[in-house]
Design a protein around this motif. Sequence first.
Motif, PDB file in Angstrom:
ATOM      1  N   GLU A  81     -12.925  49.236  -3.276  1.00 34.96           N
ATOM      2  CA  GLU A  81     -13.086  49.379  -1.754  1.00 34.96           C
ATOM      3  C   GLU A  81     -11.631  50.153  -1.188  1.00 34.96           C
ATOM      4  O   GLU A  81     -10.491  49.856  -1.575  1.00 34.96           O
ATOM      5  N   ARG A  82     -11.884  51.084  -0.287  1.00 30.15           N
ATOM      6  CA  ARG A  82     -10.711  51.831   0.092  1.00 30.15           C
ATOM      7  C   ARG A  82     -10.787  51.346   1.894  1.00 30.15           C
ATOM      8  O   ARG A  82     -11.886  51.305   2.345  1.00 30.15           O
ATOM      9  N   ASP A  83      -9.655  51.061   2.324  1.00 37.78           N
ATOM     10  CA  ASP A  83      -9.557  50.501   3.711  1.00 37.78           C
ATOM     11  C   ASP A  83      -8.547  51.131   4.361  1.00 37.78           C
ATOM     12  O   ASP A  83      -7.405  51.326   3.688  1.00 37.78           O
ATOM     13  N   ARG A  84      -8.483  51.336   5.609  1.00 37.18           N
ATOM     14  CA  ARG A  84      -7.245  52.015   6.356  1.00 37.18           C
ATOM     15  C   ARG A  84      -7.117  51.288   7.667  1.00 37.18           C
ATOM     16  O   ARG A  84      -8.037  51.119   8.478  1.00 37.18           O
ATOM     17  N   GLU A  85      -5.977  50.240   7.736  1.00 39.49           N
ATOM     18  CA  GLU A  85      -5.598  49.619   8.967  1.00 39.49           C
ATOM     19  C   GLU A  85      -4.512  50.257   9.715  1.00 39.49           C
ATOM     20  O   GLU A  85      -3.651  51.022   9.127  1.00 39.49           O
ATOM     21  N   ILE A  86      -4.695  50.013  11.026  1.00 33.41           N
ATOM     22  CA  ILE A  86      -3.497  50.767  12.013  1.00 33.41           C
ATOM     23  C   ILE A  86      -2.335  49.752  11.949  1.00 33.41           C
ATOM     24  O   ILE A  86      -2.225  48.586  11.923  1.00 33.41           O
ATOM     25  N   LEU A  87      -1.407  50.364  11.622  1.00 34.23           N
ATOM     26  CA  LEU A  87       0.130  49.588  11.703  1.00 34.23           C
ATOM     27  C   LEU A  87       0.825  49.724  12.995  1.00 34.23           C
ATOM     28  O   LEU A  87       1.385  48.432  13.389  1.00 34.23           O
ATOM     29  N   SER A  88       0.725  50.737  13.495  1.00 33.34           N
ATOM     30  CA  SER A  88       1.401  50.847  14.928  1.00 33.34           C
ATOM     31  C   SER A  88       0.812  51.904  15.764  1.00 33.34           C
ATOM     32  O   SER A  88      -0.010  52.603  15.106  1.00 33.34           O
ATOM     33  N   ILE A  89       1.097  51.762  17.060  1.00 32.93           N
ATOM     34  CA  ILE A  89       0.452  52.789  18.030  1.00 32.93           C
ATOM     35  C   ILE A  89       1.707  53.165  18.944  1.00 32.93           C
ATOM     36  O   ILE A  89       2.639  52.633  18.985  1.00 32.93           O
ATOM     37  N   ASN A  90       1.098  54.234  19.591  1.00 31.56           N
ATOM     38  CA  ASN A  90       2.060  54.834  20.417  1.00 31.56           C
ATOM     39  C   ASN A  90       2.155  54.325  21.761  1.00 31.56           C
ATOM     40  O   ASN A  90       1.310  53.687  21.996  1.00 31.56           O
TER      41      ASN A  90
END
Length: 171
Positions: A81-90
């Motif tokens: 499984e590959r996953d991408r989570e947002i760590l920070s936003i502008n």
Amino acid sequence: MARYSRRDAALMLAGLPLLLSGCGFRLRGRFDAPFATLYLQMPVNTSLSNKLRRAITAGSDVVIVDHPNEADAVLELLREERDREILSINDMGQAREYELTLTLEFRITAPEGFEWLEATRLSTTRDISYNESEFLSREKEENILYDDMESDLINQLVRYIEAVKPRDSAY
């Protein structure tokens, strides 16, 4: 300042492997497994299966076979499984940094049902920054990071194969 002759230097170099073997050092990549043949139960011709096949055949005497009934052990990939989570936003609410995660779950069994290694989960993560003006390069960087994580997990998986106990001591 001490000067050594060629003979002294040759003797020191010859003794170096003895010293290193005494401390438990060995070259990375070479390992022993308690089985002679292995079947890889996973999608064929993927980056993961190709890298794993190379790591096992180059690093051990284990022979990869084409059918599970020919194998002493079966390495079954239960999940990738590959996953991408947002760590920070502008300040405009757009993603600035992501955390990439690659997870593998596998087990090693014998064709007749003996369990060499119960289901095991390996996971690794990397952080990647995101800039809208560098969209194409970010995608390439993301692929490079996933490739690097895959290599790390394969090295860990090989260490698990090496740690498998022989059948007689497993009971």
